[in-house]
Design a protein around this motif. Structure first.
Motif, PDB file in Angstrom:
ATOM      1  N   LEU A 470      10.217  45.868 -98.009  1.00 38.67           N
ATOM      2  CA  LEU A 470       9.649  47.167 -98.358  1.00 38.67           C
ATOM      3  C   LEU A 470      10.606  47.921 -99.273  1.00 38.67           C
ATOM      4  O   LEU A 470      11.800  48.003 -99.008  1.00 38.67           O
ATOM      5  CB  LEU A 470       9.389  47.990 -97.095  1.00 38.67           C
ATOM      6  CG  LEU A 470       8.536  47.297 -96.018  1.00 38.67           C
ATOM      7  CD1 LEU A 470       8.478  48.145 -94.755  1.00 38.67           C
ATOM      8  CD2 LEU A 470       7.140  47.012 -96.549  1.00 38.67           C
ATOM      9  N   ALA A 471      10.058  48.495-100.347  1.00 39.70           N
ATOM     10  CA  ALA A 471      10.884  49.143-101.353  1.00 39.70           C
ATOM     11  C   ALA A 471      10.978  50.644-101.172  1.00 39.70           C
ATOM     12  O   ALA A 471      11.842  51.286-101.763  1.00 39.70           O
ATOM     13  CB  ALA A 471      10.345  48.828-102.750  1.00 39.70           C
ATOM     14  N   HIS A 472      10.106  51.235-100.350  1.00 39.55           N
ATOM     15  CA  HIS A 472      10.076  52.685-100.220  1.00 39.55           C
ATOM     16  C   HIS A 472       9.666  53.059 -98.799  1.00 39.55           C
ATOM     17  O   HIS A 472       8.851  52.356 -98.176  1.00 39.55           O
ATOM     18  CB  HIS A 472       9.079  53.291-101.219  1.00 39.55           C
ATOM     19  CG  HIS A 472       9.226  54.764-101.397  1.00 39.55           C
ATOM     20  ND1 HIS A 472       8.633  55.672-100.536  1.00 39.55           N
ATOM     21  CD2 HIS A 472       9.910  55.504-102.317  1.00 39.55           C
ATOM     22  CE1 HIS A 472       8.938  56.903-100.924  1.00 39.55           C
ATOM     23  NE2 HIS A 472       9.702  56.834-101.994  1.00 39.55           N
ATOM     24  N   PRO A 473      10.204  54.163 -98.252  1.00 36.30           N
ATOM     25  CA  PRO A 473       9.833  54.563 -96.888  1.00 36.30           C
ATOM     26  C   PRO A 473       8.334  54.737 -96.673  1.00 36.30           C
ATOM     27  O   PRO A 473       7.840  54.489 -95.567  1.00 36.30           O
ATOM     28  CB  PRO A 473      10.573  55.897 -96.711  1.00 36.30           C
ATOM     29  CG  PRO A 473      11.750  55.788 -97.604  1.00 36.30           C
ATOM     30  CD  PRO A 473      11.288  55.012 -98.794  1.00 36.30           C
ATOM     31  N   LYS A 474       7.603  55.144 -97.707  1.00 38.65           N
ATOM     32  CA  LYS A 474       6.164  55.342 -97.546  1.00 38.65           C
ATOM     33  C   LYS A 474       5.428  54.023 -97.312  1.00 38.65           C
ATOM     34  O   LYS A 474       4.269  54.021 -96.882  1.00 38.65           O
ATOM     35  CB  LYS A 474       5.585  56.047 -98.768  1.00 38.65           C
ATOM     36  CG  LYS A 474       5.615  55.234-100.047  1.00 38.65           C
ATOM     37  CD  LYS A 474       5.023  56.006-101.217  1.00 38.65           C
ATOM     38  CE  LYS A 474       5.045  55.173-102.502  1.00 38.65           C
ATOM     39  NZ  LYS A 474       4.504  55.933-103.656  1.00 38.65           N
ATOM     40  N   ASP A 475       6.103  52.889 -97.573  1.00 38.86           N
ATOM     41  CA  ASP A 475       5.473  51.578 -97.363  1.00 38.86           C
ATOM     42  C   ASP A 475       5.544  51.125 -95.904  1.00 38.86           C
ATOM     43  O   ASP A 475       4.890  50.150 -95.522  1.00 38.86           O
ATOM     44  CB  ASP A 475       6.153  50.520 -98.242  1.00 38.86           C
ATOM     45  CG  ASP A 475       6.005  50.813 -99.729  1.00 38.86           C
ATOM     46  OD1 ASP A 475       4.969  51.394-100.104  1.00 38.86           O
ATOM     47  OD2 ASP A 475       6.929  50.470-100.500  1.00 38.86           O
TER      48      ASP A 475
END
Length: 527
Positions: A470-475
């Motif tokens: 996962l590249a971003h916390p929203k993912d």
């Protein structure tokens, strides 16, 4: 303590000198006494160990026990289930990260992976490069009615008041927050010079006692609030409805801690036990709460305003959401505290048996906001035993946007969990108003540890996120976390906490209308 050791050292040297005057052979005692006095004097003035500063020479016994663990300390003095807020493994991890020491461990996991409650994430064989992902992840807080949005870190200092904490502990945390670019919540005890001295970002919490913005009768004073709320260092305002330590119960400041200084800040009688009421007098219902949110936002010049609560009555929270839809007034953020949260003294029944735990409360709050179509306007903050990168990951999977931590930040600032917070005898100067004990805490040294703990915990979170691909916390989603619910059954979080469809709670006849909301007669609004 320091003064007792100084008296001991001077008295001993003088006694040996006096006796030696008549019997010179007695001067040989200096061979033993001299080095002990010198070691004790060094302990008094070194900045890194509060126990040794407050208890020269004698305090070294604690570090002796640590040096021969685990054979002695682990098996004879404590265990993983010793009843303290964090178990031994978590404490050692927090201390290591705060001191920027090696935080790896040998022999793999020391947890019972087949025990009920064991949790883990689903890693990816296509893991990402953690170094390519920004470690200082930030999030903008501010809804459509906010004029001064705030860019917040994913990890911040949770609400802890001056009074429960010493002035030096407050300063150390605030300086650490400034160095690490995250915020400190003042707690309900009011805004103080200790919060403002070091220049770190602040969230000013307004509790039921309205300390720092109350009139002579203890009610909210808009003029006092307005004068302080515009201070640039204050970035957000938080209304405390309830807290995890004692939801449905007012705050408690023991008489021993209620010094003249604290009483002047809070506007109360000194040296008396101060109990905040369990309810607000500025409003009586959901619509009143939202009007109060709007008032504080206007008085602060448009800064983000939200409220904090431990989920109790689900229907009451749902009614607040309905009032948001009806009035079109929304808070900029909601802080959800778990029933297991809280650092202060609390009645055992309230501490142990009242309020939703963080996981259930956070999932419910996120789902309810989603069901009413409000989630995109409001940021959710999770508070309740957040100490590791996995705790951050898990909270974000359940719906949080960012997290607050109290206990772990206390430990980074020097707390050793002696569990004397309500006795005014904290030996490391963190949770006491005893000026002698407070001297053991060196602000510069402990602020650096708070900063480093924040940085290293976010680093571990990003590494964990990258390991999951996962590249971003929203993912991060609920499907990424697993929990063993029994010896022969494992469930994903999206099964344990099924999400709601957006705006489903505005549809009276929706086929997927969840059972826990049945009978609440949801409102019908135009799309």
């Amino acid at each position: 303590m320091r003064s007792e050791f100084a008296m001991f050292a001077l008295g001993s040297v003088a006694l040996v000198a006096a006796v030696g005057y008549f019997w010179p052979v007695f001067y040989w005692v200096y061979i033993i006494l001299g080095p002990l006095v010198l070691v004790g004097l060094y302990d008094m003035f070194q900045p890194h160990h509060a126990i040794r500063r407050n208890f020269p020479l004698v305090g070294r016994l604690r570090y002796l026990l640590e040096s021969i663990r685990p054979a002695l300390r682990q098996y004879f003095f404590e265990s993983d289930t010793d009843g303290k807020p964090f178990n031994r493994l978590q404490r050692d991890l927090i201390y290591a990260r705060a001191k920027k020491q090696r935080d790896t461990k040998p022999f793999g996991t020391q947890l019972n992976v087949y025990g009920e409650g064991y949790e883990w994430t689903s890693h990816s064989i296509y893991a990402l490069d953690a170094e390519a992902i920004p470690h200082d992840q930030r999030l903008c807080i501010g809804g459509p009615m906010c004029k001064k949005p705030y860019s917040a870190s994913l990890l911040n200092i949770s609400a802890m008041s001056f009074g429960s904490l010493s002035g030096r502990a407050v300063e150390a945390m605030n300086l650490g927050a400034r160095l690490g670019h995250f915020y400190q919540n003042t707690g309900e005890g009011g805004l103080t010079d200790y919060h403002l001295k070091c220049g770190g970002d602040l969230v000013w919490q307004i509790g039921t006692g309205y300390f720092g913005c109350r009139d002579e009768s203890g009610r909210f004073d808009p003029q006092q609030f307005g004068r302080k709320a515009v201070i640039p260092q204050i970035k957000m305002i938080e209304i405390k409805l309830s807290q995890g330590a004692k939801p449905g119960h007012g705050g408690i400041l023991p008489a021993l801690k209620n010094t003249g200084e604290i009483a002047a800040i809070r506007g109360v009688e000194p040296h008396t036990q101060v109990i905040s009421p369990p309810y607000h007098t500025a409003f009586k219902d959901a619509s009143g709460l939202l009007e109060f949110v709007k008032l504080l936002r206007d008085l602060s010049g448009g800064k983000p305003v939200g409220f904090k609560l431990c989920i109790g009555s689900q229907e009451e929270f749902t009614r607040i959401c309905e009032a948001m839809v009806q009035t079109d007034i929304t808070p900029d953020f909601i802080t959800v505290d778990g029933g297991e949260g809280g650092t202060g003294a609390a009645p055992p029944e309230f501490s142990d048996s009242v309020g939703f735990p963080l996981r259930e409360g956070l999932a419910f709050a996120s789902d309810t906001l989603t069901g009413y179509g409000l989630r995109e306007r409001i940021k959710l903050i999770a508070s309740g035993k957040i100490a590791t990168g996995f705790h951050l990951f898990r909270a974000l999977a359940l719906g949080a946007d960012l997290c607050n931590s109290a206990r772990a930040m206390m430990m980074a600032a020097g707390c050793i969990q002696t569990l004397e917070c309500n006795e005014n005898t904290c030996p490391v100067g963190v949770a006491t108003q005893d000026k002698e004990l407070e001297k053991g805490l060196v602000v510069k040294d402990k602020s650096a540890r708070v900063e480093v703990f924040h940085m290293e915990t976010l680093r571990s979170f990003v590494e964990l996120m990258a390991g999951c691909g996962l590249a971003h916390p929203k993912d991060i989603q609920r499907k990424h976390v697993f929990r063993r619910v029994s010896m022969d059954e494992v469930k994903r979080y999206d099964v344990l906490f099924p999400s709601l469809r957006k705006r489903v709670l505005l549809e009276l006849d929706a086929p997927d209308y969840p059972m826990q909301y049945k009978g609440l007669q949801p409102i019908k609004v135009e799309n």
